[in-house]
Design an enzyme around this catalytic site. Structure first.
Site, PDB file in Angstrom:
ATOM      1  N   ASP A   1      -7.057   8.421 -15.578  1.00 12.44           N
ATOM      2  CA  ASP A   1      -6.636   7.284 -16.399  1.00 12.44           C
ATOM      3  C   ASP A   1      -7.835   6.358 -16.593  1.00 12.44           C
ATOM      4  OD1 ASP A   1      -6.853   5.775 -14.094  1.00 12.44           O
ATOM      5  OD2 ASP A   1      -4.755   5.158 -14.033  1.00 12.44           O
TER       6      ASP A   1
ATOM      7  N   CYS B   1      -7.243   8.628 -10.629  1.00 13.98           N
ATOM      8  CA  CYS B   1      -6.743   7.351 -11.123  1.00 13.98           C
ATOM      9  C   CYS B   1      -7.244   6.302 -10.135  1.00 13.98           C
ATOM     10  CB  CYS B   1      -5.217   7.360 -11.298  1.00 13.98           C
ATOM     11  SG  CYS B   1      -4.246   7.568  -9.795  1.00 13.98           S
TER      12      CYS B   1
ATOM     13  N   THR C   1      -5.916   4.981  -7.336  1.00 15.54           N
ATOM     14  CA  THR C   1      -5.723   5.440  -5.960  1.00 15.54           C
ATOM     15  C   THR C   1      -5.760   6.951  -5.814  1.00 15.54           C
ATOM     16  OG1 THR C   1      -3.340   5.541  -6.292  1.00 15.54           O
ATOM     17  CG2 THR C   1      -4.242   3.457  -5.424  1.00 15.54           C
TER      18      THR C   1
ATOM     19  N   HIS D   1      -6.142  26.366   3.344  1.00 11.26           N
ATOM     20  CA  HIS D   1      -4.803  26.587   3.919  1.00 11.26           C
ATOM     21  C   HIS D   1      -3.665  26.394   2.924  1.00 11.26           C
ATOM     22  CE1 HIS D   1      -5.888  26.107   8.486  1.00 11.26           C
ATOM     23  NE2 HIS D   1      -6.648  26.984   7.866  1.00 11.26           N
TER      24      HIS D   1
ATOM     25  N   HIS E   1      -1.306  31.812   5.844  1.00  6.49           N
ATOM     26  CA  HIS E   1      -1.210  30.650   4.957  1.00  6.49           C
ATOM     27  C   HIS E   1      -0.534  31.011   3.634  1.00  6.49           C
ATOM     28  CE1 HIS E   1      -3.585  28.561   7.860  1.00  6.49           C
ATOM     29  NE2 HIS E   1      -4.550  29.463   7.762  1.00  6.49           N
TER      30      HIS E   1
HETATM   31  C1  RB5 Z   1      -3.690   1.571 -12.792  1.00  2.19           C
HETATM   32  O1  RB5 Z   1      -3.764   0.190 -12.676  1.00  2.19           O
HETATM   33  C2  RB5 Z   1      -3.259   2.195 -11.470  1.00  2.19           C
HETATM   34  O2  RB5 Z   1      -1.936   1.903 -11.193  1.00  2.19           O
HETATM   35  C3  RB5 Z   1      -3.491   3.694 -11.483  1.00  2.19           C
HETATM   36  O3  RB5 Z   1      -4.827   3.961 -11.767  1.00  2.19           O
HETATM   37  C4  RB5 Z   1      -3.206   4.437 -10.203  1.00  2.19           C
HETATM   38  O4  RB5 Z   1      -3.812   3.821  -9.107  1.00  2.19           O
HETATM   39  C5  RB5 Z   1      -1.795   4.768  -9.942  1.00  2.19           C
HETATM   40  O5  RB5 Z   1      -1.457   5.503  -8.986  1.00  2.19           O
END
Ligand code: RB5
Length: 148
Positions: A12, A69, A71, A102, A137
């Protein structure tokens, strides 16, 4: 190098720079990269980018996928909704290697707001440089897929 050579990338808006850095890094190592964007920084929705990369892998148009993204978590959740996709978020190289060895993960997710560039590239190298061990596995991966 692993036998898996065709890599699809997506992210993203939160991870465009890191995604493009990863693309250059793995292209320089000889991988064939399909980067499906986005390329502009406007806010966008990670589920559609995760699904697009996951569908590319599921259809066999790429061997492995790398998605990002903020996180790494949301886009991973979206990718794992596609049948046949096994995607894990990694913040360390051991896990990146083990999800291949695995779990036969076919996609890796990284959080660009969590993991710095240097470590992210090492995580990518660990993921791409490890093959599935099979054996016991494989039985467990089949269970994930509902076949056991
Ligand atoms: C975008 O602000 C953020 O929510 C996205 O990049 C991600 O971290 C979502 O899991």
């Amino acid at each position: 190098m692993s036998a898996s050579k065709r890599i699809v990338l997506s992210s993203d808006h939160a991870a465009i720079d890191l995604r493009q850095t990863i693309a250059k890094h793995i292209e320089a190592k000889g991988y064939t990269v399909t980067d499906i964007g986005p390329t502009t920084p406007e806010s966008t929705h990670y589920p559609k980018h995760g699904a697009a990369a996951a569908n590319t892998v599921a259809k066999g148009d790429a061997d492995l996928g790398i998605i990002l993204c903020g996180t790494g978590q949301g886009i991973m959740m979206a990718a794992n909704k596609v049948p046949g996709i096994r995607c894990g978020v990694c913040t360390d190289t051991f896990s990146a290697s083990m999800i291949r060895a695995h779990n036969n993960a076919n996609m890796l997710s990284i959080g660009a707001r969590v993991t710095g560039e240097g470590l992210a590239l090492e995580i990518v190298d660990a993921f791409l440089g490890t093959d599935f061990e099979g054996g016991r596995h494989a039985t467990r991966v089949d269970m994930i897929e509902g076949d056991a």
